[in-house]
Design a protein around this motif. Structure first.
Motif, mmCIF file in Angstrom:
data_model
loop_
_atom_site.group_PDB
_atom_site.id
_atom_site.type_symbol
_atom_site.label_atom_id
_atom_site.label_comp_id
_atom_site.label_asym_id
_atom_site.label_seq_id
_atom_site.Cartn_x
_atom_site.Cartn_y
_atom_site.Cartn_z
ATOM 1 N N PRO A 75 0.791 -1.246 0.000
ATOM 2 C CA PRO A 75 0.000 0.000 0.000
ATOM 3 C C PRO A 75 0.811 1.278 0.000
ATOM 4 C CG PRO A 75 -0.114 -1.129 2.122
ATOM 5 C CD PRO A 75 0.539 -2.072 1.181
ATOM 6 N N TYR A 76 2.084 1.229 0.367
ATOM 7 C CA TYR A 76 2.885 2.450 0.394
ATOM 8 C C TYR A 76 3.605 2.704 -0.929
ATOM 9 C CZ TYR A 76 6.373 -1.152 1.301
ATOM 10 O OH TYR A 76 7.131 -2.279 1.221
ATOM 11 N N LEU A 77 3.544 1.742 -1.882
ATOM 12 C CA LEU A 77 4.293 1.849 -3.134
ATOM 13 C C LEU A 77 3.742 2.974 -4.001
ATOM 14 C CD1 LEU A 77 6.512 0.465 -4.878
ATOM 15 C CD2 LEU A 77 4.665 -0.830 -5.963
ATOM 16 N N GLN A 78 4.631 3.828 -4.488
ATOM 17 C CA GLN A 78 4.271 4.924 -5.386
ATOM 18 C C GLN A 78 4.686 4.546 -6.804
ATOM 19 O OE1 GLN A 78 2.704 7.893 -4.085
ATOM 20 N NE2 GLN A 78 2.575 6.476 -2.334
ATOM 21 N N ILE A 79 3.741 4.681 -7.763
ATOM 22 C CA ILE A 79 3.984 4.259 -9.144
ATOM 23 C C ILE A 79 3.903 5.480 -10.060
ATOM 24 C CG2 ILE A 79 3.118 2.852 -11.052
ATOM 25 C CD1 ILE A 79 2.063 0.901 -8.960
ATOM 26 N N ILE A 80 4.932 5.632 -10.896
ATOM 27 C CA ILE A 80 4.974 6.740 -11.859
ATOM 28 C C ILE A 80 4.927 6.164 -13.263
ATOM 29 C CG2 ILE A 80 6.309 8.697 -12.717
ATOM 30 C CD1 ILE A 80 7.579 8.893 -9.922
ATOM 31 N N LEU A 81 3.928 6.573 -14.059
ATOM 32 C CA LEU A 81 3.776 6.097 -15.436
ATOM 33 C C LEU A 81 4.141 7.223 -16.395
ATOM 34 C CD1 LEU A 81 0.320 4.283 -15.188
ATOM 35 C CD2 LEU A 81 2.593 3.302 -14.885
ATOM 36 N N LEU A 82 5.078 6.963 -17.277
ATOM 37 C CA LEU A 82 5.420 7.913 -18.329
ATOM 38 C C LEU A 82 4.743 7.451 -19.611
ATOM 39 C CD1 LEU A 82 9.233 8.394 -17.623
ATOM 40 C CD2 LEU A 82 7.331 9.793 -16.831
ATOM 41 N N THR A 83 3.844 8.251 -20.142
ATOM 42 C CA THR A 83 3.064 7.839 -21.313
ATOM 43 C C THR A 83 3.214 8.864 -22.430
ATOM 44 O OG1 THR A 83 1.076 8.990 -20.551
ATOM 45 C CG2 THR A 83 1.380 6.712 -19.820
#
Length: 482
Positions: A75-83
């Motif tokens: 639950p603490y994981l931060q996800i960054i998507l480059l699109t």
């Protein structure tokens, strides 16, 4: 606060500038090539990553991938998507989630760095909130990672590589545990994992267990039986104590590994194999090669990756965490957890643990039974005193080594007995010499040789076969006695 950040891109050079900037700020950066490799790492309980960055050049590599499930698991994981604008993403199916951030290219390095720093801060804040609420045992995850012999990224890469691995280590250090962990990281994780102890069975049984047999192949073969190689199709097989395998069987195993196919005993057909082979041993295989008891070509076939697991006495910082973990593993519901005093902990740290993790586990199970460390305190003190006063014998020996056993090795070997392995090898050589002497005295009449040694005839034949002893002389030229 330094964090572990995962960068995912099939073209890793795209992340080089960002990785360098993050490392300059003391962050740990783990770069992977594709989504499956990233997921294996992120789903591992020992993973300490708090931020993951997915690059847009990735194509769809896994059906049904939902990042919300990953965020729920961690639950603490931060996800960054480059699109890319106007271009479909491999993550279009993911549900909206507060931990997922989307950036449209082009993005400047400064902007991306700022977003990553914000994600790290958000992950740290989320971790603090979770710890305060007691939602997950983050300390347990950290302990699991820091108290392993090898780091999780290393084991992941070896597991994913799908190549043969040779595991070295003393008895009880956890070679099978390591093998299963490598299998868990591999693409074969959901497929069969089979183990065969090469030292526990006679060579004839090892051969039939590995390769299988057809009905009628030998006395007692009433039905067809597939071997472990065939049963493990698509999965992994662990050849435990490979150093004890009969040298003639080693040649057959080498052929199987080279050809990628196996022929069951008594059969004319061959079965194509898709099996990953892991091997484990407590013996020094290089020394065994010099003595002629292990094939050099098989050694190099198995030794693509060599993992040496140190004994517990060389990993003293792991003793106490392992002890606590083993107690929890065997603690039954409703059973009180025994308290270990500082004096008892110090005693554990001063012991050499010749039985390694297995011995430590037995001691913790005994502590659970007694529920009082005083009942085993004296035993542990005596064991420490015994290990300090114990002197290993160093005896010079000179024995004749039979050529069928040691191939081209010199006739006489002089070496100190410095370990149990050395003692076992000397005993093997002495037994072979005794059998050969008896055969020479009886002109290779095996029944008379067995009788002269007070051995049962079948037992005598088994020993000859086990040691690889064959007649050097043509029987027609040897006087036959009845």
């Amino acid at each position: 606060m330094p964090s572990t950040i995962v960068l995912v891109a099939d073209q890793q050079e795209l992340h080089v500038p960002l990785a360098r900037r993050l490392e300059d700020q003391n962050h740990s950066v783990f770069v992977v090539r594709d989504i499956p490799e990233a997921l294996l790492y992120l789903r591992d309980p020992a993973c300490t990553a708090s931020v993951v960055v997915f690059h847009p050049s990735l194509r769809r590599q896994q059906d049904g991938l939902t990042l919300s499930e990953l965020c729920s698991f961690r639950p603490y994981l931060q996800i960054i998507l480059l699109t890319e604008k106007g271009r479909p993403s491999v993550f279009d199916s993911h549900a909206p989630h507060a931990n997922i951030r989307t950036l449209h290219r082009p993005v400047s390095p400064q902007e991306l760095m700022l977003v990553v720093q914000e994600a790290v801060a958000a992950a740290d804040a989320r971790i603090g909130a979770i710890e305060d609420a007691g939602e997950v045992d983050l300390e347990g995850d950290a302990n699991e990672n820091s108290h392993t012999v090898f780091t999780t990224p290393f084991l992941m890469r070896v597991g994913i590589a799908d190549v043969p691995v040779l595991l070295h280590g003393e008895t009880g250090v956890g070679k099978e545990v390591m093998a299963r962990r490598l299998c868990a990281y591999s693409p074969r994780a959901g497929k069969p994992f089979l183990k065969l102890n090469c030292a526990a069975l006679p060579s004839e049984l090892v051969e039939s267990e590995l390769f299988g047999y057809e009905k009628g192949a030998f006395t007692g073969a009433a039905v067809d039986k597939p071997g472990k190689f065939e049963i493990a199709q698509g999965g992994t097989i662990l050849l435990d104590e490979i150093g004890d395998m009969d040298i003639r069987l080693q040649a057959k195993l080498l052929q199987v590994l080279q050809d990628g196919e196996v022929q069951p005993l008594g059969s004319r057909k061959t079965v194509k194999l898709n099996v990953r082979v892991l091997a484990a041993t407590h013996r020094d295989l290089r020394r065994a090669i010099e003595l002629g008891t292990f094939r050099e070509d098989l050694y190099y076939r198995l030794n693509v990756v060599n993992i040496v697991i140190p004994p517990l006495r060389e990993r003293r910082d792991e003793i106490l965490p392992l002890a606590e973990k083993l107690i929890k593993r065997h603690l039954r519901p409703g059973m009180p957890e025994p308290v270990m005093s500082q004096a008892f902990r110090d005693l554990m740290l001063h012991y050499d643990w010749p039985g390694n993790v297995r011995e430590l586990e037995n001691l913790m199970r005994r502590l659970l039974v007694y529920q009082d460390e005083r009942m085993i305190f004296g035993d542990l003190e005596s064991a420490i005193e015994h290990s300090r006063t114990k002197v290993r014998p160093v005896l010079p020996v000179a024995v004749e080594i039979p050529e069928p056993v040691l191939a081209q090795a010199p006739k006489l070997v002089q070496a100190p007995i410095a370990s149990i392995d050395d003692l076992a090898e000397v005993a093997r050589q002495a037994e072979a010499k005794l059998l050969l002497d008896a055969l020479d005295r009886t002109h290779w009449n095996r029944r008379q040789a067995a009788a002269s040694l007070n051995l049962d005839y079948k037992a005598f034949l088994y020993k000859l076969q086990k040691l690889g002893l064959v007649e050097k002389k043509d029987k027609s030229s040897v006087p036959q006695t009845v």
